[in-house]
Scaffold this active site. Structure first.
Site, PDB file in Angstrom:
ATOM      1  N   THR A   1     125.161  26.485 -12.665  1.00 36.97           N
ATOM      2  CA  THR A   1     125.678  25.894 -11.443  1.00 36.97           C
ATOM      3  C   THR A   1     124.749  25.132 -10.597  1.00 36.97           C
ATOM      4  OG1 THR A   1     126.805  26.294  -9.393  1.00 36.97           O
ATOM      5  CG2 THR A   1     125.242  27.941 -10.542  1.00 36.97           C
ATOM      6  N   ASP A   2     125.243  24.136 -10.032  1.00 40.41           N
ATOM      7  CA  ASP A   2     124.465  23.338  -8.876  1.00 40.41           C
ATOM      8  C   ASP A   2     124.038  24.394  -7.734  1.00 40.41           C
ATOM      9  OD1 ASP A   2     127.022  23.545  -7.686  1.00 40.41           O
ATOM     10  OD2 ASP A   2     127.180  21.594  -7.046  1.00 40.41           O
ATOM     11  N   GLU A   3     124.643  25.527  -7.568  1.00 35.88           N
ATOM     12  CA  GLU A   3     124.575  26.337  -6.280  1.00 35.88           C
ATOM     13  C   GLU A   3     123.047  26.912  -6.381  1.00 35.88           C
ATOM     14  OE1 GLU A   3     127.401  29.065  -4.992  1.00 35.88           O
ATOM     15  OE2 GLU A   3     129.080  27.636  -5.462  1.00 35.88           O
TER      16      GLU A   3
ATOM     17  N   TYR B   1     125.814  35.224  -5.659  1.00 33.05           N
ATOM     18  CA  TYR B   1     126.142  34.737  -6.966  1.00 33.05           C
ATOM     19  C   TYR B   1     125.097  33.872  -7.295  1.00 33.05           C
ATOM     20  CZ  TYR B   1     128.168  31.003  -9.627  1.00 33.05           C
ATOM     21  OH  TYR B   1     128.451  30.011 -10.781  1.00 33.05           O
TER      22      TYR B   1
ATOM     23  N   LYS C   1     122.608  33.519 -10.722  1.00 31.05           N
ATOM     24  CA  LYS C   1     122.564  32.324 -11.604  1.00 31.05           C
ATOM     25  C   LYS C   1     121.440  31.894 -11.843  1.00 31.05           C
ATOM     26  CE  LYS C   1     125.582  30.740 -13.805  1.00 31.05           C
ATOM     27  NZ  LYS C   1     126.227  31.163 -15.089  1.00 31.05           N
TER      28      LYS C   1
HETATM   29  P1  NAD Z   1     135.463  32.592 -14.528  1.00 33.15           P
HETATM   30  O1  NAD Z   1     135.172  33.627 -13.565  1.00 33.15           O
HETATM   31  O2  NAD Z   1     136.773  31.908 -14.558  1.00 33.15           O
HETATM   32  O3  NAD Z   1     135.295  33.497 -16.084  1.00 33.15           O
HETATM   33  C1  NAD Z   1     134.352  34.053 -16.348  1.00 33.15           C
HETATM   34  C2  NAD Z   1     134.667  34.630 -17.863  1.00 33.15           C
HETATM   35  O4  NAD Z   1     133.565  35.544 -18.192  1.00 33.15           O
HETATM   36  C3  NAD Z   1     135.945  35.594 -17.760  1.00 33.15           C
HETATM   37  O5  NAD Z   1     137.027  35.433 -18.799  1.00 33.15           O
HETATM   38  C4  NAD Z   1     135.417  36.996 -17.898  1.00 33.15           C
HETATM   39  O6  NAD Z   1     136.309  37.964 -18.311  1.00 33.15           O
HETATM   40  C5  NAD Z   1     134.131  36.836 -18.558  1.00 33.15           C
HETATM   41  N1  NAD Z   1     133.167  37.900 -18.258  1.00 33.15           N
HETATM   42  C6  NAD Z   1     132.773  38.225 -17.107  1.00 33.15           C
HETATM   43  N2  NAD Z   1     131.923  39.286 -17.152  1.00 33.15           N
HETATM   44  C7  NAD Z   1     131.508  39.382 -18.613  1.00 33.15           C
HETATM   45  C8  NAD Z   1     130.821  40.206 -19.431  1.00 33.15           C
HETATM   46  N3  NAD Z   1     129.769  40.946 -18.829  1.00 33.15           N
HETATM   47  N4  NAD Z   1     130.876  40.111 -20.904  1.00 33.15           N
HETATM   48  C9  NAD Z   1     131.631  39.149 -21.362  1.00 33.15           C
HETATM   49  N5  NAD Z   1     132.320  38.460 -20.618  1.00 33.15           N
HETATM   50  C10 NAD Z   1     132.484  38.561 -19.287  1.00 33.15           C
HETATM   51  O7  NAD Z   1     134.156  31.826 -14.468  1.00 33.15           O
HETATM   52  P2  NAD Z   1     134.330  29.974 -14.562  1.00 33.15           P
HETATM   53  O8  NAD Z   1     134.745  29.436 -13.449  1.00 33.15           O
HETATM   54  O9  NAD Z   1     134.960  29.665 -15.779  1.00 33.15           O
HETATM   55  O10 NAD Z   1     132.940  29.740 -14.919  1.00 33.15           O
HETATM   56  C11 NAD Z   1     132.213  29.895 -16.164  1.00 33.15           C
HETATM   57  C12 NAD Z   1     130.557  29.464 -16.043  1.00 33.15           C
HETATM   58  O11 NAD Z   1     130.488  28.373 -15.690  1.00 33.15           O
HETATM   59  C13 NAD Z   1     130.044  30.496 -15.279  1.00 33.15           C
HETATM   60  O12 NAD Z   1     128.571  30.892 -16.040  1.00 33.15           O
HETATM   61  C14 NAD Z   1     129.758  29.713 -13.998  1.00 33.15           C
HETATM   62  O13 NAD Z   1     128.666  30.312 -13.241  1.00 33.15           O
HETATM   63  C15 NAD Z   1     129.629  28.367 -14.417  1.00 33.15           C
HETATM   64  N6  NAD Z   1     129.992  27.355 -13.663  1.00 33.15           N
HETATM   65  C16 NAD Z   1     131.270  27.497 -12.919  1.00 33.15           C
HETATM   66  C17 NAD Z   1     131.659  26.424 -11.946  1.00 33.15           C
HETATM   67  C18 NAD Z   1     132.971  26.261 -11.344  1.00 33.15           C
HETATM   68  O14 NAD Z   1     133.358  25.271 -10.664  1.00 33.15           O
HETATM   69  N7  NAD Z   1     134.131  27.237 -11.668  1.00 33.15           N
HETATM   70  C19 NAD Z   1     130.832  25.212 -11.849  1.00 33.15           C
HETATM   71  C20 NAD Z   1     129.502  25.252 -12.700  1.00 33.15           C
HETATM   72  C21 NAD Z   1     129.182  26.299 -13.355  1.00 33.15           C
HETATM   73  O1  DAU Z   2     129.163  24.578  -7.372  1.00 29.84           O
HETATM   74  C1  DAU Z   2     129.729  25.121  -8.411  1.00 29.84           C
HETATM   75  C2  DAU Z   2     130.168  26.486  -7.911  1.00 29.84           C
HETATM   76  O2  DAU Z   2     131.579  25.979  -7.534  1.00 29.84           O
HETATM   77  C3  DAU Z   2     130.477  27.301  -9.175  1.00 29.84           C
HETATM   78  O3  DAU Z   2     129.217  27.867  -9.539  1.00 29.84           O
HETATM   79  C4  DAU Z   2     131.252  28.650  -8.587  1.00 29.84           C
HETATM   80  O4  DAU Z   2     131.333  29.467  -9.871  1.00 29.84           O
HETATM   81  C5  DAU Z   2     132.593  28.398  -8.075  1.00 29.84           C
HETATM   82  O5  DAU Z   2     133.205  29.317  -7.692  1.00 29.84           O
HETATM   83  C6  DAU Z   2     132.461  27.256  -7.024  1.00 29.84           C
HETATM   84  O6  DAU Z   2     131.875  27.838  -5.873  1.00 29.84           O
HETATM   85  P1  DAU Z   2     132.358  27.582  -4.482  1.00 29.84           P
HETATM   86  O7  DAU Z   2     132.251  28.564  -3.487  1.00 29.84           O
HETATM   87  O8  DAU Z   2     131.815  26.126  -4.005  1.00 29.84           O
HETATM   88  O9  DAU Z   2     133.894  27.443  -4.640  1.00 29.84           O
HETATM   89  P2  DAU Z   2     135.157  27.915  -3.900  1.00 29.84           P
HETATM   90  O10 DAU Z   2     136.526  27.448  -4.728  1.00 29.84           O
HETATM   91  O11 DAU Z   2     135.309  29.653  -3.791  1.00 29.84           O
HETATM   92  O12 DAU Z   2     134.979  27.250  -2.434  1.00 29.84           O
HETATM   93  C7  DAU Z   2     135.016  25.919  -2.485  1.00 29.84           C
HETATM   94  C8  DAU Z   2     134.697  25.487  -0.954  1.00 29.84           C
HETATM   95  O13 DAU Z   2     135.920  25.870  -0.122  1.00 29.84           O
HETATM   96  C9  DAU Z   2     133.787  26.207  -0.347  1.00 29.84           C
HETATM   97  O14 DAU Z   2     133.110  25.603   0.641  1.00 29.84           O
HETATM   98  C10 DAU Z   2     134.453  27.578   0.474  1.00 29.84           C
HETATM   99  C11 DAU Z   2     135.729  26.894   0.781  1.00 29.84           C
HETATM  100  N1  DAU Z   2     136.871  27.864   0.883  1.00 29.84           N
HETATM  101  C12 DAU Z   2     137.207  28.516  -0.349  1.00 29.84           C
HETATM  102  C13 DAU Z   2     138.180  29.476  -0.329  1.00 29.84           C
HETATM  103  C14 DAU Z   2     138.489  30.492  -1.601  1.00 29.84           C
HETATM  104  C15 DAU Z   2     137.658  27.691   1.931  1.00 29.84           C
HETATM  105  O15 DAU Z   2     137.597  27.292   3.100  1.00 29.84           O
HETATM  106  N2  DAU Z   2     138.926  28.751   1.840  1.00 29.84           N
HETATM  107  C16 DAU Z   2     139.130  29.556   0.869  1.00 29.84           C
HETATM  108  O16 DAU Z   2     140.018  30.220   0.943  1.00 29.84           O
END
Ligand code: NAD
Ligand code: DAU
Length: 356
Positions: A136-138, A162, A166
């Site tokens: 992730t970019d975080e 988180y 990562k």
């Molecule tokens: P998600 O939470 O939707 O899915 C995570 C999946 O991993 C789930 O299916 C869960 O059951 C599985 N999991 C969790 N713990 C596990 C374990 N111990 N063993 C096996 N499986 C397990 O997450 P996502 O949003 O799809 O993110 C996927 C990946 O991409 C993550 O590594 C996250 O850090 C990265 N990522 C997410 C975003 C985003 O915006 N969602 C952006 C950049 C990177």
């Molecule tokens: O940047 C990549 C990341 O983006 C991933 O690595 C994470 O897995 C993914 O969850 C996401 O993180 P964020 O914290 O940016 O996403 P989230 O959707 O939780 O929140 C997006 C923005 O919206 C953040 O600034 C918080 C805000 N927010 C979120 C929720 C859930 C609100 O204002 N209200 C809300 O109820």
């Protein structure tokens, strides 16, 4: 030729598996999908693959070394694509333990299993093997307004549990390459949106709340900026990095779509007003400012020039086209959203929002 995908029942993982099996360039290469099915994993995401022999689903933990060893020995994958993680920042604030367990210790176990498997490969199988770590970019921390977007050289400054977990996993992956020569590539992507995203994250939460006539909770002043990428573009970028990414390198992935949260919420309200008007009035009437997220990062932005320059990847979707598709998907899949809003989901909503 098989891929081992971890976390393939989650949001991005399931989109990746579906796209992989449909993409012409992957020629139907089978996928073994290891997922623990935590609250975020959902087999309904993969329902269209039922009966498809190219998809083997295994419920289990990435931290279960014996299971991972067995899967590697049985299926002999040519690559591991590692999505599995605890992924929600707010949950990491309420309970960081699971993030250390899965994101750090789980990744460590997977790396060790991959190293033992790769060490015994020979010839072309050994040189072709890849461990692709999805991150992730975080990990880069928060940007000041106007500061240049994150490049791959930006220092690691994770701010949430988180992000720290990562970042730790990224460091492990880097070290396994540097010390043991494990053929790794890491991707650091910005915020994804699209089908099958669990409604704890901003975009799906706002859609399901609006449709239910519930408040739309905007943290703090709502001027935090995220850089949004349609999930299908992220999946295409991962396929590209897997095919052509240089070993030991990291690639930033992003959509050049920086937007403040308030604008995202307004856009969603406007689309819902158009596609599913509410007789009670415009959806924007439901927007509420609520207490901010502790340690809330102010701005993320990805400089995605390296992946474009080296590998020729660019996002195909604009934000306008991607967000419209996404809203339509949620409108057309209310059965899916109803199913994922279980008792556990309602408990989470109470934990995170009741005191705000
Ligand atoms: P998600 O939470 O939707 O899915 C995570 C999946 O991993 C789930 O299916 C869960 O059951 C599985 N999991 C969790 N713990 C596990 C374990 N111990 N063993 C096996 N499986 C397990 O997450 P996502 O949003 O799809 O993110 C996927 C990946 O991409 C993550 O590594 C996250 O850090 C990265 N990522 C997410 C975003 C985003 O915006 N969602 C952006 C950049 C990177
Ligand atoms: O940047 C990549 C990341 O983006 C991933 O690595 C994470 O897995 C993914 O969850 C996401 O993180 P964020 O914290 O940016 O996403 P989230 O959707 O939780 O929140 C997006 C923005 O919206 C953040 O600034 C918080 C805000 N927010 C979120 C929720 C859930 C609100 O204002 N209200 C809300 O109820």
């Amino acid at each position: 030729m098989t891929l081992l995908v971890t976390g393939g029942a989650g949001f991005i993982g399931s989109n990746f598996v579906l796209d992989w099996l449909a993409a012409p360039e992957t020629r139907g290469e089978p996928v073994v999908d290891l997922d623990a099915l935590t609250y975020a994993g959902n087999l309904a995401n993969l329902a269209s693959l039922q009966g498809d022999a190219r998809h083997v689903f295994v419920q289990g933990e990435i931290g279960d070394r014996a299971l991972v060893d067995r899967l590697l020995a049985t299926h002999r994958p040519r690559a591991i694509v590692h999505f599995a993680a605890e992924s929600h920042v707010d949950r990491s604030i309420h309970g960081p333990g699971a993030f250390i367990e899965t994101n750090v210790e789980g990744t460590f176990t997977l790396l060790e299993a991959a190293r033992a498997y790769w060490a015994k490969l020979e010839g072309d199988a050994k040189s072709a093997f890849r461990f692709l770590h999805v991150s992730t970019d975080e990990v880069y921390g928060s940007l000041a307004p106007g500061a240049p977007a994150f490049t791959e050289d930006h220092p690691y400054e994770p701010n949430s549990p988180y992000a720290a977990s990562k970042a730790a996993s990224d460091h492990l992956v880097r070290a396994w390459h540097h010390t043991y020569g494990l053929p790794v590539v890491t991707t650091n992507c910005s915020n994804n949106y699209g089908p099958y995203q669990f409604p704890e994250k901003l975009i799906p939460l706002m859609i399901v709340n609006a449709l239910a006539g519930k408040p739309l909770p905007v943290y703090g002043d709502g001027m935090q900026v995220r850089d949004w990428l349609y999930v299908g573009d992220h999946c295409a970028a991962i396929r590209t990095v897997l095919a052509r990414g240089r070993l030991g390198e990291t690639y930033n992935i992003g959509g050049w779509n920086e937007k403040p949260n308030r604008e995202i919420v307004q856009t969603l309200c406007a689309l819902l007003d158009e596609l599913r008007p509410d007789p009670a009035g415009p959806y924007a009437r439901l927007v509420r400012s609520v207490a901010d997220r502790p340690g809330h990062d102010r701005r993320y932005a990805i400089d995605a020039r390296k992946i474009e320059r080296e590998l020729g990847w660019r996002p195909a979707e604009t934000f306008a086209s991607g967000i419209r598709k996404t809203v339509r998907w949620y409108l057309d899949h209310t059965d899916w959203t109803a199913q994922v809003q279980s008792g556990a989901y309602r408990d989470w909503v109470a934990t995170n929002y009741a005191a705000r």
